[in-house]
Design a protein around this motif. Structure first.
Motif, PDB file in Angstrom:
ATOM      1  N   SER A   1       0.837  -1.195   0.000  1.00 45.11           N
ATOM      2  CA  SER A   1       0.000   0.000   0.000  1.00 45.11           C
ATOM      3  C   SER A   1       0.873   1.246   0.000  1.00 45.11           C
ATOM      4  CB  SER A   1      -0.920  -0.002   1.228  1.00 45.11           C
ATOM      5  OG  SER A   1      -1.630   1.214   1.328  1.00 45.11           O
TER       6      SER A   1
ATOM      7  N   THR B   1       0.373   5.583   0.009  1.00 39.16           N
ATOM      8  CA  THR B   1      -0.558   6.702   0.138  1.00 39.16           C
ATOM      9  C   THR B   1       0.226   8.004   0.009  1.00 39.16           C
ATOM     10  OG1 THR B   1      -1.904   5.384   1.670  1.00 39.16           O
ATOM     11  CG2 THR B   1      -2.359   7.747   1.554  1.00 39.16           C
ATOM     12  N   TRP B   2      -0.374   8.965  -0.765  1.00 40.39           N
ATOM     13  CA  TRP B   2       0.302  10.240  -1.026  1.00 40.39           C
ATOM     14  C   TRP B   2      -0.396  11.375  -0.269  1.00 40.39           C
ATOM     15  CZ3 TRP B   2       4.775  10.491  -3.771  1.00 40.39           C
ATOM     16  CH2 TRP B   2       5.116   9.371  -4.524  1.00 40.39           C
ATOM     17  N   TYR B   3       0.430  12.274   0.294  1.00 41.29           N
ATOM     18  CA  TYR B   3      -0.069  13.424   1.021  1.00 41.29           C
ATOM     19  C   TYR B   3       0.626  14.688   0.513  1.00 41.29           C
ATOM     20  CZ  TYR B   3      -1.762   9.854   4.270  1.00 41.29           C
ATOM     21  OH  TYR B   3      -2.377   8.765   4.826  1.00 41.29           O
TER      22      TYR B   3
ATOM     23  N   GLN C   1      -4.654  14.128   1.813  1.00 42.40           N
ATOM     24  CA  GLN C   1      -4.369  12.930   1.026  1.00 42.40           C
ATOM     25  C   GLN C   1      -4.731  13.226  -0.419  1.00 42.40           C
ATOM     26  OE1 GLN C   1      -6.025   9.239   2.487  1.00 42.40           O
ATOM     27  NE2 GLN C   1      -5.898   8.263   0.464  1.00 42.40           N
TER      28      GLN C   1
ATOM     29  N   SER D   1      -3.177   7.508  -4.131  1.00 41.87           N
ATOM     30  CA  SER D   1      -2.708   6.220  -3.643  1.00 41.87           C
ATOM     31  C   SER D   1      -2.043   5.484  -4.791  1.00 41.87           C
ATOM     32  CB  SER D   1      -3.860   5.397  -3.062  1.00 41.87           C
ATOM     33  OG  SER D   1      -4.839   5.148  -4.063  1.00 41.87           O
TER      34      SER D   1
ATOM     35  N   CYS E   1       5.214  10.419   0.617  1.00 40.98           N
ATOM     36  CA  CYS E   1       4.690   9.086   0.326  1.00 40.98           C
ATOM     37  C   CYS E   1       4.764   8.236   1.591  1.00 40.98           C
ATOM     38  CB  CYS E   1       5.494   8.412  -0.794  1.00 40.98           C
ATOM     39  SG  CYS E   1       5.098   6.665  -1.028  1.00 40.98           S
TER      40      CYS E   1
END
Length: 333
Positions: free
Chosen positions: A229, A231-233, A243, A246, A265
């Protein structure tokens, strides 16, 4: 006539290691010494191996056994040392060995024997699969007691057989007897599982971005099991963190000013998660590099256009100055 009791009391064969154990493929030395009356001279020596032939126990000279040729070496002499070395040990070498020597008066053979055990090393990692931070124990086993054993990981020495596992400890381990490191056990694998480490982001476009351009951000990490997994912020000028996507790759096909900010990331597997360092994206309305290039070209064009005018103007000034000088000369005549 001679006294058999006195003769037997004057000679002896002593085996210092009567029950040696050695690893298949290695070598072994039978440390041996013998004594006899001073007045006698040793003429001949030989080592034998005990074998059952047609149901009878017989002693066969090693020189008569084909498999021992070029593998057995007498290290002793014709005085008191009767040591023997056998190299490249095989399973069939296990068994009973005897020594015999002949003097100019008598032939004598050892009553006792050397019993050789040939074994194989078996490496074990306990447990085989661990999490980072767990304790690992390396065990090197054999069918009989061995001298000090040493460990290697992927060909490099291991300092201790007990350690706290880290990610870099994963790999193949094998053991060997100290001093005979060329003969090794079969390798065993240690699997160290850990949450994502060294999370990093690669940007497909270096430098400033203009409105409407595209850019991809790719996240990578080291993890076991592999990260499942991403996830990008994005963090803008305010303290808020949003966010924004993804997946391992964040695609921004047409950026605008709102895409400017710090990107992070987060990589995750079932053991945990970890974040990358911040990556700055800056989006501008005008391509500043293109603008600088155009300005530079414009300056050059203007300079080239004005240069002839400066040359013509300078030539005219020089001509007028020359004419004035000549007119003054005529008036003085």
């Amino acid at each position: 006539l001679f006294n058999a009791r006195s003769v037997s009391a004057d000679w002896s064969v002593t085996f210092e290691n009567p029950n040696p154990c050695a690893v298949k493929g290695s070598s072994v030395e039978f440390r041996c010494s013998y004594n006899y009356p001073d007045r006698e001279i040793v003429r001949k020596i030989a080592w034998y191996k005990g074998q059952f032939i047609d149901g009878d126990w017989k002693r066969i000279a090693l020189s008569d056994i084909l498999s021992y040729q070029n593998r057995s070496e007498y290290l002793g002499d014709l005085q008191h040392n009767c040591s023997l070395e056998i190299q490249d040990l095989q399973d069939d070498d296990a068994g009973y060995y005897y020594f015999r020597f002949d003097t100019d008066k008598y032939g004598r053979r050892s009553k006792e024997s050397v019993y050789l055990t040939v074994t194989e090393l078996k490496a074990r990692v306990n447990p085989k699969r661990v999490r980072a931070g767990d304790t690992v124990t390396l065990e090197c086993g054999a069918s009989c007691p061995l001298s000090t054993t040493v460990w290697f990981k992927d060909g490099h020495p291991v300092s201790k057989p007990n350690f706290t596992a880290q990610a870099e400890d994963a790999g193949n381990y094998f053991c060997a007897v100290e001093g005979q490191e060329s003969v090794q056990s079969d390798p065993v694998t240690l699997d160290v599982q850990y949450s994502p480490l060294n999370v990093s982001v690669e940007v497909s476009h270096a430098g400033l971005l203009t409105v409407g351009s595209s850019v991809n951000l790719t996240c990578s990490s080291a993890a076991n099991p592999a990260a499942d997994s991403y996830t990008w912020y994005r963090s803008s000028g305010s303290s808020s963190v949003l966010q924004v996507g993804s997946g391992q790759v964040l695609c921004l096909p047409s950026v605008d000013l709102s895409h400017s900010g710090l990107y992070i990331c987060q990589s995750r597997n079932r053991l945990g998660e970890n974040n990358s360092t911040q990556v700055l994206l800056t989006v501008t309305e005008t391509d500043i590099y293109h603008l600088i290039l155009l300005v530079g070209i414009g300056v050059k064009v203007v300079f080239l256009l004005l240069l002839p005018l400066f040359i013509i103007q300078a030539w005219r000034r020089w001509r007028n100055s020359t004419a004035d000088t000549e007119s003054h000369d005529y008036e003085n005549v």
